[in-house]
Scaffold this motif. Structure first.
Motif, PDB file in Angstrom:
ATOM      1  N   GLU A 171      10.700  28.954  -8.368  1.00  0.00           N
ATOM      2  CA  GLU A 171       9.827  29.139  -9.526  1.00  0.00           C
ATOM      3  C   GLU A 171       8.413  28.757  -9.168  1.00  0.00           C
ATOM      4  O   GLU A 171       8.173  27.764  -8.472  1.00  0.00           O
ATOM      5  CB  GLU A 171      10.309  28.243 -10.679  1.00  0.00           C
ATOM      6  CG  GLU A 171      11.142  28.986 -11.691  1.00  0.00           C
ATOM      7  CD  GLU A 171      11.497  28.122 -12.882  1.00  0.00           C
ATOM      8  OE1 GLU A 171      10.567  27.630 -13.549  1.00  0.00           O
ATOM      9  OE2 GLU A 171      12.710  27.931 -13.115  1.00  0.00           O
ATOM     10  N   ARG A 177       4.261  28.804 -10.976  1.00  0.00           N
ATOM     11  CA  ARG A 177       3.436  29.149 -12.134  1.00  0.00           C
ATOM     12  C   ARG A 177       2.226  29.885 -11.570  1.00  0.00           C
ATOM     13  O   ARG A 177       1.453  29.313 -10.793  1.00  0.00           O
ATOM     14  CB  ARG A 177       3.029  27.895 -12.894  1.00  0.00           C
ATOM     15  CG  ARG A 177       2.421  28.211 -14.238  1.00  0.00           C
ATOM     16  CD  ARG A 177       2.414  27.000 -15.160  1.00  0.00           C
ATOM     17  NE  ARG A 177       1.640  27.308 -16.358  1.00  0.00           N
ATOM     18  CZ  ARG A 177       2.100  28.029 -17.384  1.00  0.00           C
ATOM     19  NH1 ARG A 177       3.320  28.510 -17.361  1.00  0.00           N
ATOM     20  NH2 ARG A 177       1.331  28.276 -18.419  1.00  0.00           N
ATOM     21  N   ARG A 221       1.398  31.842 -15.910  1.00  0.00           N
ATOM     22  CA  ARG A 221       2.696  32.384 -16.325  1.00  0.00           C
ATOM     23  C   ARG A 221       3.746  31.906 -15.344  1.00  0.00           C
ATOM     24  O   ARG A 221       3.513  31.869 -14.143  1.00  0.00           O
ATOM     25  CB  ARG A 221       2.691  33.911 -16.290  1.00  0.00           C
ATOM     26  CG  ARG A 221       1.988  34.535 -17.461  1.00  0.00           C
ATOM     27  CD  ARG A 221       1.932  36.042 -17.298  1.00  0.00           C
ATOM     28  NE  ARG A 221       1.135  36.612 -18.370  1.00  0.00           N
ATOM     29  CZ  ARG A 221       1.605  36.874 -19.589  1.00  0.00           C
ATOM     30  NH1 ARG A 221       2.878  36.655 -19.867  1.00  0.00           N
ATOM     31  NH2 ARG A 221       0.827  37.373 -20.525  1.00  0.00           N
ATOM     32  N   ASN A 222       4.924  31.582 -15.875  1.00  0.00           N
ATOM     33  CA  ASN A 222       6.015  31.174 -14.993  1.00  0.00           C
ATOM     34  C   ASN A 222       6.613  32.411 -14.334  1.00  0.00           C
ATOM     35  O   ASN A 222       6.818  33.428 -14.980  1.00  0.00           O
ATOM     36  CB  ASN A 222       7.099  30.444 -15.783  1.00  0.00           C
ATOM     37  CG  ASN A 222       6.579  29.112 -16.291  1.00  0.00           C
ATOM     38  OD1 ASN A 222       5.745  28.488 -15.648  1.00  0.00           O
ATOM     39  ND2 ASN A 222       7.054  28.693 -17.456  1.00  0.00           N
ATOM     40  N   GLN A 223       6.869  32.304 -13.059  1.00  0.00           N
ATOM     41  CA  GLN A 223       7.427  33.423 -12.307  1.00  0.00           C
ATOM     42  C   GLN A 223       8.602  32.926 -11.474  1.00  0.00           C
ATOM     43  O   GLN A 223       8.569  31.801 -10.967  1.00  0.00           O
ATOM     44  CB  GLN A 223       6.389  33.996 -11.326  1.00  0.00           C
ATOM     45  CG  GLN A 223       5.132  34.541 -11.960  1.00  0.00           C
ATOM     46  CD  GLN A 223       5.306  35.958 -12.480  1.00  0.00           C
ATOM     47  OE1 GLN A 223       6.396  36.538 -12.407  1.00  0.00           O
ATOM     48  NE2 GLN A 223       4.237  36.513 -13.025  1.00  0.00           N
ATOM     49  N   GLY A 273       7.285  25.389  -7.553  1.00  0.00           N
ATOM     50  CA  GLY A 273       6.939  24.487  -8.652  1.00  0.00           C
ATOM     51  C   GLY A 273       5.451  24.238  -8.831  1.00  0.00           C
ATOM     52  O   GLY A 273       5.054  23.538  -9.754  1.00  0.00           O
ATOM     53  N   SER A 298       1.323  25.254  -9.341  1.00  0.00           N
ATOM     54  CA  SER A 298       0.556  26.154 -10.181  1.00  0.00           C
ATOM     55  C   SER A 298      -0.470  26.883  -9.304  1.00  0.00           C
ATOM     56  O   SER A 298      -1.276  26.257  -8.637  1.00  0.00           O
ATOM     57  CB  SER A 298      -0.146  25.343 -11.269  1.00  0.00           C
ATOM     58  OG  SER A 298      -0.996  26.188 -11.988  1.00  0.00           O
TER      59      SER A 298
END
Lengths: 785, 293, 157
Positions: free
Chosen positions: C6, C8, C12-14, C70, C72
């Protein structure tokens, strides 16, 4: 830094001369602009290229069966899969087969594979078996011209051309002083930021190729010829290129992608790595130049004999370096003989790079002029002002083209020229008279730091008749917005913006209403190429005429609607009005959206034009560059402190774009002068520095801005009678004077003549050492210079 | 021959949570494993296929190793993950170890300094490693952790050759410690490059202590002029006990140039390196004298 | 051995599937379509691929995607808001801080990090901040002007 406003040369014009933002600025700052490397297709395979480890060798046996058997590999090609014939670049930068059994430089393509991913493709390359026979090679151009040298190309190692006028013997006989001067230059590389890719897709017998190129139509035409296809079965879709500077034309990797995709039966993307861009495509032609210059005591040139040997590398085919140095010094009608020798070697192909012969030959000539001026007690400005060409003077550089075509030379004349303004206004802005202390005299000395100033001049073509006719279409949509279709390349020079400005000016609408499509060969009209600084001047003529054609159609419609003769109407800033009665008007968009009385739809307005340069008159750009620098005599380090670039490019279409061109020209020229140099392995000819890690280009901090330093560009007041709205061109010339100006400034700072750029700290310390030894040798009674 | 487009396959990726765990992974994977922290060297080497490790051990998330700490007794301590940027921004480094600050601010780009670590710089053991010279002059110690436990090595014994250190296959740098400097000490770092952002053609580091106008301690280190970053011991000896007049400085500078083993490569020539080594050493000494605190 | 991670990205979370050898640049470009992450040298020498990871500038070509799990990430695509250009982007447009545009996203991302920590930089500070970002077109003077102008605009709010 000072933002100097240029001299206004565009009085009365609405769009020309304005600092219009780049048409694609929004895409550039948001990262959405799609370069070829950013393009992909569903189901696309990736390609990798196997390259020759030898400078010159024969393939006795090549076997790709193991590679092809690897899971995930769709195709492998060797010379056996491509036509056994050479393709020729239209500007002679390449003549060779797509693949062959005798690769002629280390890094030359030998085979290529298409596979599902890079790991598979690279694994496949390792499985290709080749049995080699090494052949003798030659790297040095002066060795390659010797009889008995290893033969590189099918046509022999040397291509020759001559331009001459007047009686050379008489010219030298009339001279009071003859200066002989030889130079060699380092090896500059385009070193593009941004790489390139070719994405090829076949649908039935139609090939589409997406790539970034300055020459979309040449590429289309070359692919069609090579593949035996009609031109409407090959489509090239051009993407913007990252800083091409002459690198991305019609290149061999384009053909590889086409063959691989056909054999694989799937779309294939061949994306070059940085190393491939730097070491396997092209580089600037490396020159060895010799000049003899004859002068009278007052500095009048009587004769110039120039011998210019330049490297074509393995696949270059140029006999001639596309130069105008032979024209530049014709003001006093010296006899001239310019001999050119394009020499093949077993190094990566060499060819054109921004400035071409006017950079390399200009360097030699400017240094010879400096030596002459010092010997005659003239300053660098005086001797140039006395001899440079002016509007109406004859020019001869194209004579050999006519000779090759078997046509009589019609006699050609310079259409406009303001080099005198460039020299004088540039000197004033630079405060030359305060800083110039005489030949070999530093401006200032502080401990080990010595400052010096230098200046140099140059010229360059603005396209050429022989390139052919650019064509342009200007389509007005029903709502009054406009679409322009051209074949210009987009490599940062802003041609899409400047062409839109020319068309907007001619059509009488705001430039913001324009959108462009450039270099899609299925939808755009044919254009020669974005080479030879062709666009502003030569393509601009077609653009203006296409817009004039559209304007005529709009006015005819408006005439019907307003019941006025079209010739009594005008369009300005998007408003159609009756001349002399501006209150009788209609918005442009109302005219274009009105139902046509016969067709019952709004009219389709398509302006088109094909235009070439007129016969017998030729426009050239001129420039004079001024440089102040500081040398540390303990370390040899050079810091450029101030730069003024004064340019005659006719009317300036967009000052911001032109200033950027001047700064960019300085960056390339100063890089060539100070740091940039390709290094080849002495045994194998491999490029040892194919990356920004070891091919050093100047950075922000190296540029002369801030902390008391300044860079500025200024423009001469000159209106060219041929160009659209008096426009000439600018791009290539901006590089040309820099190495000579830097060399002169070093001479003035140090009292040492340096003839072979790049002038690295290593070279400068070595020269200082020799100077010290020389002085010791002269210390018994000889004053020296 | 071909130019690679991608990093070779990596089969295993680990993200240990402690140095001990990382060491255990290193011990079990042996030569197949490489340690990743900033990535600026490792990823580049993999990209060029100069290295193709099967296993990558990413230590970048191990907590609390990015420190730059100082106290009068212990001196400066740099954690295994201390970035060049952390050093650049450290007030104590700028004020008390100015040569280290000067070295760091001219390394790579600001972006690169954000990623690269001091430990990574010395472990790469490039002769041109810019932090090496200052650390050699500051007589730093490198604290290692391995499966056999912890040990410390003086930085002067850390480099074993171009790209080689005394680090065992299962060892990691845990910390670099730099002692405090005595009063009367000044330091300087100078570097010549091809353009404003580059690896060193030559670098010179110096730390000099003066008392009553005489040099009581001299340390000079030179980069990119031999198989490893090196100390110019004979030049130092010229200075110790001398009053730093022009003659002594010139003699030390000349001596330093005799102690090096420069080569010609893509960045410079042997002759040039020899010649400017003297210039840089002489300039660095003068700066130390001016800057002594 | 692909792994799902994951991230960010641009707020937006991807979730992306990456191999351990996938670089962050490759992941952002090929899997998330963020072509504004320009890759030229692919080895940290040109700065074109500069992005922000947890607010700090990073060469995306020199970081493995899996390392960024994890975190950003901000790319050039994340700068404009609701179609409005960031003041730095706007300044580059107005002052012609570009020619071919290939270096532009990297320049703007470095400038953004600079102005975050130093809202009123001198010309020299701007030059030094951009020293690792190559502009082969030589637009440096106008790039510097763009950054200084944006700084002023941002200070004036």
């Amino acid at each position: 830094m000072a933002t100097r406003q240029p001299v206004a040369t565009s009085n009365g014009l609405a769009v020309i001369g304005k600092r219009v933002p780049l048409k694609d600025a929004y895409e550039k700052v948001t990262g959405s602009l799609e370069y070829a490397v950013d393009f992909s297709l569903p189901g696309m395979l990736v390609a990798k290229v196997l390259r020759s480890p030898y400078a010159h060798a024969r393939i006795k046996r090549i076997d790709t069966s193991k590679a092809e058997a690897l899971t995930g590999v769709a195709a492998a090609i060797t010379y056996q899969d491509v036509p056994d014939e050479e393709w020729l670049d239209r500007s002679l930068n390449y003549l060779g087969p797509v693949l062959e059994d005798r690769p002629r430089f280390a890094g030359r393509e030998v085979a290529a594979v298409a596979a599902v991913d890079y790991h598979t493709a690279e694994a496949a390359l390792r499985l290709i078996e080749i049995e080699w026979e090494e052949l003798p090679h030659v790297f040095d151009i002066m060795a390659a011209v010797e009889p008995g040298a290893p033969q590189v190309a099918s046509f022999g190692n040397v291509r020759e051309a001559v331009v001459e006028e007047g009686d050379l013997e008489q010219g030298f006989a009339a001279a009071d002083l003859v200066i002989e001067h030889d130079t060699r230059m380092g090896q500059q590389q385009h070193a593009p930021l941004g790489r390139n890719a070719a994405i090829a897709r076949w649908k039935g017998d139609k090939l589409t190729l997406w790539t970034s190129t300055q020459t979309p139509f040449q590429l289309r035409d070359s692919l069609a010829r090579h593949l035996g296809l009609p031109q409407n079965k090959v489509r090239v879709v051009n993407h913007p290129a990252g800083a091409s500077n002459g690198l991305w034309w019609t290149n061999n990797f384009h053909f590889l992608a086409a063959h691989l995709a056909r054999k694989a039966g799937k779309p294939v993307k061949l994306e070059l790595t940085q190393e491939e861009c730097f070491a396997t495509v092209k580089r600037r032609d490396k020159p060895v130049s010799k000049v003899r210059l004859g002068l009278k005591r007052d500095g009048t040139f009587t004769a110039i004999h120039f011998k210019h040997y330049f490297d074509n590398g393995a696949y270059g085919y140029k006999p001639y370096p596309y130069e105008s140095v032979s024209d530049l010094w014709g003001g006093q009608r010296p006899a001239i003989r310019f001999e050119y020798y394009g020499v093949s070697t077993n190094l990566v192909t060499a060819g054109c790079m921004r400035g071409v012969g006017d950079l390399s030959m200009g360097f030699t000539m400017e240094q010879a002029i400096d030596r002459a001026a010092e010997a005659l007690g003239l300053n660098p400005l005086e001797i140039r002002l006395k001899n440079h060409i002016r509007a109406g003077d004859p020019i001869y550089s194209q004579k050999f083209v006519f000779k090759r075509l078997g046509a009589p030379f019609p006699g050609e004349y310079l259409s406009s020229g303001a080099l005198d303004q460039c020299i004088l206004k540039g000197a004033e802005a630079f405060r030359w008279s305060e800083k110039w202390k005489g030949w070999g005299q530093p401006t200032e000395v502080d401990g080990s730091k010595r400052r010096g100033v230098g200046m140099a001049t140059a010229t360059h073509i603005c396209g050429g008749r022989h390139l052919g006719c650019p064509s342009v279409v200007v389509k007005v949509n029903h709502d009054g917005t406009v679409h322009i279709f051209t074949g210009v390349g987009q490599q940062g020079q802003g041609a899409d913006t400047t062409q839109a400005q020319i068309a907007a000016e001619a059509l009488g609408v705001p430039v913001e209403t324009f959108v462009g499509t450039h270099g899609d060969t299925d939808t755009c009209p044919w254009s020669p190429a974005t080479v030879a600084s062709v666009n502003s001047h030569q393509t601009g003529m077609a653009t203006r005429l296409a817009a004039v054609d559209a304007r005529r159609q709009v006015l005819e419609l408006a005439g019907l609607m307003m019941e006025v003769a079209p010739e009594d109407l005008d369009i300005k800033n998007g408003v159609v009005f009756v001349k002399g009665s501006p209150d009788r008007s209609l918005p442009f968009s109302e005219v274009t959206s009105m139902k046509h009385p016969v067709y019952l739809t709004p009219p389709d307005i398509i302006g088109r034009a094909t235009a070439n340069l007129p016969e017998s008159q030729i426009a050239k750009m001129f420039m004079s560059h001024f440089v102040e620098l500081e040398v540390d005599t303990d370390t040899g380090e050079v810091k450029v402190l101030n730069f003024v670039g004064a340019h005659d490019s006719g009317t300036i279409i967009n000052p911001s774009i032109c200033e950027n061109q001047v700064y960019g020209g300085f960056l390339l020229g100063a890089g060539h002068a100070l740091t940039e140099d390709m290094v080849f392995d002495e045994q194998t000819g491999r490029v040892l520095n194919p990356s920004f890690l070891d091919y050093k280009v100047l950075t922000t901090v190296d540029m002369p801005t801030g902390e008391g330093s300044d860079m500025s560009a200024l423009f001469a007041d000159c209106y060219d009678p041929l160009g659209p709205y008096g426009v000439k061109s600018i791009g290539e010339g901006a590089t040309c004077p820099v190495p000579a100006a830097v060399g002169q400034a070093l001479y003035n700072a140090l009292g040492i003549r340096l003839d072979n750029p790049p002038f690295t700290p290593e070279a400068i310390l070595e020269a200082l050492r020799q100077q010290r030894n020389g002085k010791e040798a002269h210390s018994n009674g000889h004053a020296g210079r | 021959m071909f130019f690679p487009s991608t990093i070779p396959r990596i089969d295993q990726y680990y993200r240990p949570e402690s140095l001990e765990e990382a060491v255990a992974l290193l011990a079990s994977h042996g030569k197949e494993a490489r340690v990743l922290s900033g990535g600026t060297d490792l990823v580049t080497l993999m990209r060029n296929h100069a290295l193709a490790p099967r296993c990558v051990i990413d230590i970048s998330r191990i907590g609390d190793l990015g420190y730059v700490r100082f106290d009068e007794a212990g001196g400066l301590r740099l954690g295994a993950l201390a970035t060049l940027k952390a050093l650049e921004q450290s007030t104590v480094v700028r004020e008390r170890y100015s040569l280290l600050h000067e070295a760091v601010v001219h390394m790579g780009s600001p972006t690169m300094r954000n990623q690269a670590t001091v430990a990574g710089n010395i472990c790469r053991a490039s002769p041109a490693a810019d932090t090496a010279g200052p650390l050699l002059c500051l007589e730093a110690t490198v604290h290692l952790v391995g499966s056999g436990g912890r040990r410390s090595v003086p930085i002067t014994e850390f480099f074993a050759g171009p790209g080689k250190t005394v680090l065992a296959a299962d060892e990691l740098v845990a910390e670099v410690r730099v002692p405090t400097l005595p009063p009367g000490t000044g330091s300087a770092f100078l570097k010549l490059m091809r353009v404003a952002e580059d690896l060193a053609k030559v670098s010179a580091s110096a730390v000099l202590t003066l008392r009553d106008g005489r040099c009581t301690d001299a340390r000079i280190a030179l980069g990119a002029v031999g198989p490893t970053p090196l100390r110019a011991r004979r030049a130092e000896a010229v200075l110790v006990g001398a009053s730093l007049d022009d003659r002594a400085i010139a003699l030390a500078a000349e001596t330093a140039a005799e102690e090096i083993r420069p080569i010609t490569d893509l960045r410079s020539t042997r002759e040039y390196r020899r010649q400017v080594t003297s210039v840089l050493v002489s300039r660095a000494i003068r700066l130390c004298v001016d800057r002594r605190q | 051995m692909a792994e799902r991670i994951e991230l960010r990205v641009n707020d937006r979370n991807q979730v992306v599937e990456v191999e351990p050898f996938t670089t962050l640049a490759e992941c952002l470009r090929n899997q998330l379509g963020l072509i504004g992450v320009r890759v030229s040298c692919n080895q940290g020498d040109c700065g074109a691929c500069t992005i922000l990871v947890d607010g700090q500038p990073v060469n995306a070509c020199m970081e493995l995607a899996i390392e960024a799990e994890g975190r950003s990430v901000t790319t050039i695509e994340g700068l404009a808001r609701n179609g409005h250009l960031h003041p730095i982007q706007q300044a580059f447009v107005e002052h012609h801080g570009m020619q071919c545009g290939f270096c532009t996203p990297g320049m703007i991302m470095v400038a953004r990090a600079l102005l975050e920590s130093n809202p009123a930089p001198t010309e020299q500070e701007v030059k030094e901040a951009l020293v690792g970002n190559i502009c082969r077109c030589g637009s440096y003077p106008k790039i510097i002007t763009s950054v200084l102008s944006a700084a002023q605009t941002m200070r004036e709010g």
